[in-house]
Design an enzyme around this catalytic site. Structure first.
Site, PDB file in Angstrom:
ATOM      1  N   CYS A   1      13.418  11.694   6.437  1.00 28.62           N
ATOM      2  CA  CYS A   1      13.556  11.220   7.821  1.00 28.62           C
ATOM      3  C   CYS A   1      14.982  11.432   8.314  1.00 28.62           C
ATOM      4  O   CYS A   1      15.224  11.520   9.506  1.00 28.62           O
ATOM      5  CB  CYS A   1      13.198   9.750   7.894  1.00 28.62           C
TER       6      CYS A   1
ATOM      7  N   LYS B   1       0.843  -1.200   0.000  1.00 25.27           N
ATOM      8  CA  LYS B   1       0.000   0.000   0.000  1.00 25.27           C
ATOM      9  C   LYS B   1       0.876   1.247   0.000  1.00 25.27           C
ATOM     10  O   LYS B   1       1.473   1.604   1.012  1.00 25.27           O
ATOM     11  CB  LYS B   1      -0.893   0.034   1.243  1.00 25.27           C
TER      12      LYS B   1
HETATM   13  P1  NAP Z   1       2.516   8.254   7.921  1.00 27.63           P
HETATM   14  O1  NAP Z   1       1.368   9.164   8.068  1.00 27.63           O
HETATM   15  O2  NAP Z   1       2.881   7.387   9.060  1.00 27.63           O
HETATM   16  O3  NAP Z   1       2.169   7.364   6.629  1.00 27.63           O
HETATM   17  C1  NAP Z   1       3.038   6.367   6.150  1.00 27.63           C
HETATM   18  C2  NAP Z   1       2.237   5.298   5.453  1.00 27.63           C
HETATM   19  O4  NAP Z   1       1.379   4.658   6.407  1.00 27.63           O
HETATM   20  C3  NAP Z   1       1.309   5.825   4.361  1.00 27.63           C
HETATM   21  O5  NAP Z   1       1.224   4.864   3.336  1.00 27.63           O
HETATM   22  C4  NAP Z   1      -0.015   5.946   5.082  1.00 27.63           C
HETATM   23  O6  NAP Z   1      -1.121   5.907   4.220  1.00 27.63           O
HETATM   24  C5  NAP Z   1       0.037   4.726   5.973  1.00 27.63           C
HETATM   25  N1  NAP Z   1      -0.833   4.790   7.141  1.00 27.63           N
HETATM   26  C6  NAP Z   1      -1.319   5.888   7.772  1.00 27.63           C
HETATM   27  N2  NAP Z   1      -2.091   5.514   8.809  1.00 27.63           N
HETATM   28  C7  NAP Z   1      -2.105   4.161   8.832  1.00 27.63           C
HETATM   29  C8  NAP Z   1      -2.740   3.190   9.666  1.00 27.63           C
HETATM   30  N3  NAP Z   1      -3.497   3.526  10.700  1.00 27.63           N
HETATM   31  N4  NAP Z   1      -2.534   1.883   9.406  1.00 27.63           N
HETATM   32  C9  NAP Z   1      -1.745   1.518   8.371  1.00 27.63           C
HETATM   33  N5  NAP Z   1      -1.115   2.387   7.550  1.00 27.63           N
HETATM   34  C10 NAP Z   1      -1.286   3.693   7.780  1.00 27.63           C
HETATM   35  O7  NAP Z   1       3.846   9.007   7.500  1.00 27.63           O
HETATM   36  P2  NAP Z   1       4.047  10.050   6.331  1.00 27.63           P
HETATM   37  O8  NAP Z   1       3.566  11.362   6.802  1.00 27.63           O
HETATM   38  O9  NAP Z   1       3.516   9.514   5.052  1.00 27.63           O
HETATM   39  O10 NAP Z   1       5.635  10.039   6.197  1.00 27.63           O
HETATM   40  C11 NAP Z   1       6.447  10.848   6.958  1.00 27.63           C
HETATM   41  C12 NAP Z   1       7.065  10.059   8.091  1.00 27.63           C
HETATM   42  O11 NAP Z   1       7.787   8.951   7.568  1.00 27.63           O
HETATM   43  C13 NAP Z   1       8.093  10.887   8.850  1.00 27.63           C
HETATM   44  O12 NAP Z   1       7.947  10.697  10.229  1.00 27.63           O
HETATM   45  C14 NAP Z   1       9.425  10.316   8.364  1.00 27.63           C
HETATM   46  O13 NAP Z   1      10.489  10.483   9.263  1.00 27.63           O
HETATM   47  C15 NAP Z   1       9.084   8.882   8.151  1.00 27.63           C
HETATM   48  N6  NAP Z   1      10.044   8.257   7.241  1.00 27.63           N
HETATM   49  C16 NAP Z   1      10.941   7.386   7.759  1.00 27.63           C
HETATM   50  C17 NAP Z   1      11.889   6.804   6.944  1.00 27.63           C
HETATM   51  C18 NAP Z   1      12.883   5.834   7.496  1.00 27.63           C
HETATM   52  O14 NAP Z   1      13.486   5.127   6.710  1.00 27.63           O
HETATM   53  N7  NAP Z   1      13.079   5.775   8.811  1.00 27.63           N
HETATM   54  C19 NAP Z   1      11.915   7.092   5.574  1.00 27.63           C
HETATM   55  C20 NAP Z   1      10.985   8.004   5.077  1.00 27.63           C
HETATM   56  C21 NAP Z   1      10.049   8.570   5.922  1.00 27.63           C
HETATM   57  P3  NAP Z   1      -1.762   7.236   3.596  1.00 27.63           P
HETATM   58  O15 NAP Z   1      -0.638   8.197   3.386  1.00 27.63           O
HETATM   59  O16 NAP Z   1      -2.336   6.769   2.339  1.00 27.63           O
HETATM   60  O17 NAP Z   1      -2.751   7.727   4.576  1.00 27.63           O
END
Ligand code: NAP
Length: 485
Positions: free
Chosen positions: A291, A181
């Site tokens: 990140c 997803k």
């Molecule tokens: P996010 O809101 O946690 O979303 C990430 C993914 O999870 C998206 O596909 C999102 O879907 C999905 N998601 C959201 N709620 C969910 C739930 N309740 N159950 C299952 N899946 C769910 O994060 P983001 O805002 O997209 O990304 C930014 C974050 O990612 C930052 O904190 C960043 O540091 C972190 N990040 C970490 C790394 C690493 O390697 N450590 C790399 C890149 C980013 P939808 O978007 O379709 O709602």
């Protein structure tokens, strides 16, 4: 750059068991360009029933896929790597349109993302085992490493290609099937990736993709299916914690790449030009929406003024605009919420006494643009000192001793990346040993590399992606004991 001809050819449905199809009831979600607010296209809005069909397809394909020769899996990955490179311009243009980063950076991500396929094509044929005996010599012990089984893959919007290939590459190499997803803000790049993998010969059912307006609606049935044996998630710590709790119910193997709050430490013996160049890269790559982005800059007080002035000059001169326009160095933030968050963090710091050296404001008009910003004298009680900024803002704080620098750097629940600048290698390594992070850029502003183990400690996650250990996350160890005479 006009991307209409590419969008017109794009498959925008669900991809289940090797077939593209509409979502249940023909529902769709809109995908917009964050630089203009314009609608790019729509993609399928998958339902719980669609998700159920996808995980069943992955379950049914697992045994056959696990039985394929490692060389066959390696060659699919190799072909996919080559196709990604061939199509880099088209994929990068679509990535820029849906996510906002400048075209040159999107192209860089295609190369970086494709490298995970090349790397894991090379790893697929090197999964080893062990043959040994018990300490009393009476038992033979034969150890093998087998695919863990069907995997759930969830990726964020900030690196829409590389976060996918970093998971799909090792899963294919290990012999695991997948349900995937992508983030709803940036599904198009992932759908182009699916086309590449199908063309590279990936068998039906191995990769199943469901886009959806509601992540929970799709992911919960997968978590509760009893079919998935692993979840690999990249995204926020908050969502990661929820998934870890859900994974506990079926004792599912987990990999979590979560949020960061990277310290960037500049010692008084650093090469300042190198440190400024490193800070520009660590802060401004992906417009700060990474990140690994330098989130808190700690600079020795004796060099702070020179460093801050030089950094403000460089960052303040960066050209902000639509990533599809030539010469753009910083694109928009991904959406209104992100823009509001960055603005509120800067306003909070300034209201508490921080000084703006450059930027500090959002731009009026269409698109979610925030000016590249450097702020100094950032007080301890500013929210920006503890929050992942995810935007083009560099907050600078000074220190006087190494102990103070370490205390400041480690004063966070996160532990993904950190950066250190010092020309004294012994001092730098000693500081590196004490930084509570999974990855350190020593005199460099870039840590991401397919050949390196990417991941964090503390609340930044569990497990590593890439490097020699990346494939282990998708393998289980099994051993056979037999008497030895
Ligand atoms: P996010 O809101 O946690 O979303 C990430 C993914 O999870 C998206 O596909 C999102 O879907 C999905 N998601 C959201 N709620 C969910 C739930 N309740 N159950 C299952 N899946 C769910 O994060 P983001 O805002 O997209 O990304 C930014 C974050 O990612 C930052 O904190 C960043 O540091 C972190 N990040 C970490 C790394 C690493 O390697 N450590 C790399 C890149 C980013 P939808 O978007 O379709 O709602």
């Amino acid at each position: 750059m006009d991307i209409t001809p590419i969008i017109d050819k794009l498959n925008t449905g669900l991809f289940i068991n090797g077939q593209w199809r509409d979502a249940e009831g023909g529902k769709t979600i809109e995908v917009h360009n964050p630089a203009t607010g314009e609608l790019i296209t729509t993609v399928a809005d998958g339902s719980a029933a669609d998700a159920d069909e996808a995980i069943r397809a992955a379950g049914e394909a697992q045994a056959g896929w696990a039985a394929t020769a490692p060389r066959e899996r390696a060659e699919i990955l190799r072909r996919a790597f080559e196709l990604l490179i061939e199509r880099a311009d088209d994929i990068a243009a679509v990535m820029t349109a849906e996510m906002g980063k400048p075209f040159a950076e999107s192209k860089g991500e295609v190369t970086y993302g494709a490298e995970f396929f090349r790397w894991f094509s090379e790893e697929a044929v090197r999964v080893g085992g062990d043959y040994t005996q018990s300490t009393d010599g009476k038992t033979r012990i034969m150890v093998s490493r087998e695919p863990v089984g069907p995997c759930i893959l969830i990726t964020p919007w900030n690196f829409p290609l590389a976060m996918g290939t970093r998971k799909i590459g090792p899963a294919i190499a290990a012999g695991c099937t997948m349900v995937f997803k992508p983030a709803k803000l940036t599904p198009l790049t992932s759908l182009m990736l699916v086309d590449v993998l199908k063309e590279a010969g990936l068998p039906d059912g191995v990769l199943n993709v469901v886009t959806s307006d509601s992540a929970r609606r799709v992911v919960t049935p997968w978590m509760e299916s009893g079919i998935a044996r692993k979840i690999t998630f990249t995204g926020s710590t908050e969502v990661g914690i929820g998934l870890l709790k859900q994974a506990a119910d079926s004792v599912m193997k987990t990999s979590m790449e979560l949020g960061g709050n990277a310290p960037f430490v500049v010692c008084e013996d650093a090469d300042l030009d190198k440190a400024v160049a490193g800070a520009v890269l660590a802060k401004m790559r992906n417009g700060g929406e990474a990140c690994t982005a330098a989130n808190r800059l700690f600079v020795h007080s004796s060099v702070a003024e020179e460093f801050s002035t030089k950094l403000a000059e460089k960052i303040g001169a960066m050209k902000v605009g639509n990533g599809l326009d030539e010469g753009t160095e910083v694109g928009p933030l991904v959406d209104q919420d992100s823009l509001d968050k960055v603005e509120s963090l800067v306003n909070d710091a300034v209201s508490k006494g921080a000084k703006v050296l450059t930027g500090g404001k959002k731009r009026d008009g269409a698109g979610y643009f925030f000016d590249p910003t450097v702020i100094t004298d950032v007080p301890k009680d500013s929210e920006i000192r503890t929050t992942e900024i995810f935007g083009p803002v560099a907050p600078i704080v000074t220190f006087d001793t190494d102990e103070e620098a370490l205390a400041l750097a480690n004063e966070t629940e996160y532990g993904l990346a950190g950066y250190l600048f010092s020309e004294n290698i012994e001092r730098a390594l000693s500081l590196a040993e004490k930084l509570e992070v999974g990855m350190i850029g020593l005199n460099t502003g870039l840590v991401s590399n397919p050949a390196a183990p990417f991941g964090g400690v503390k609340m930044s996650g569990l497990g590593r992606e890439g490097g020699r250990v990346g494939i282990d996350e998708f393998l289980e160890v099994k051993y056979v004991a037999t008497p030895r005479s």
